[in-house]
Enzyme design. Sequence first.
Site: not given
Ligand code: SAH
Length: 262
Positions: A24, A228
């Site tokens: 990001e 998403d």
């Molecule tokens: N271990 C995973 C964690 C990702 S969690 C990884 O590194 O691939 C998702 C991250 O993207 C969080 O920081 C959140 O702020 C954001 N995010 C994107 N889509 C989301 C959703 N549908 N619900 C909650 N957070 C979301």
Amino acid sequence: MSALPSEATIPRRPLGVMAALQQELGDLLIAMRAEGAVETITHGKRDYHIGTVHGAPCVVTLARVGKVAAAATVSALIHAFDVEAVVFTGVAGGVGPAVRIGDVVVAETLMQHDMDASPLFPRFEVPLLGVSRFAADAPLTVALAAACERFIDEEGDALSQRFVTEARPVVHRGLILSGDQFVASATAVDLLRAAFPDALAVEMEGAAIAQVCYEYNVPCAIVRTVSDTADAHAPASFVTFLTEIAGTYSSGILKRFLSARG
Ligand code: SAH
């Protein structure tokens, strides 16, 4: 005669620039290294990179995921690195019916959708602070949204072609929800829409940053690219968007925002 130093001789306090995940941040650290010396300080299991990016003095760091991680990191930016203001860039799930994958959402207000100390306090209100909706800093938000608009004006068509999005991306401004859940079901999105009819996007850090900045009176602004739509397709869509596209948005938006500031 005034004994005060002129504006030019007062060292400028840096801007804190945060994301949750490395993708990001886009090319921000590469750009910082290309521009001059970078000092990296490890503090509370996070690396803080101090230098100049696109002409603006910055401290750049990764919070990792969730409200506690975000609150701890922004608190360190304020207290250990004396930042003047904080900008967060990252991805989020689209919640507003008009919000599509590839769109950009700039927060005007932020709420913690999982905060619930009812019946002791109204649902969503942060207990003993008396606030449920935190405002992003208006001038910083205007500048960030302007950088997003310029990015989409200049690179929107190329982005739609490169990533085969349905339409040219749109920049939205309004309410972002945060909570310690990755939202990934149509039912969950419907519940969020029912509770917050004006919500545009859901993520896991923004409202925590806005709360800490509110408590310490530090301006903050938050931008999210929609990776998403928080439904059953969200896990796959999130991973593809994060690895292939998120960096392009962050790089393009931050370059324009920081250049205008620096
Ligand atoms: N271990 C995973 C964690 C990702 S969690 C990884 O590194 O691939 C998702 C991250 O993207 C969080 O920081 C959140 O702020 C954001 N995010 C994107 N889509 C989301 C959703 N549908 N619900 C909650 N957070 C979301």
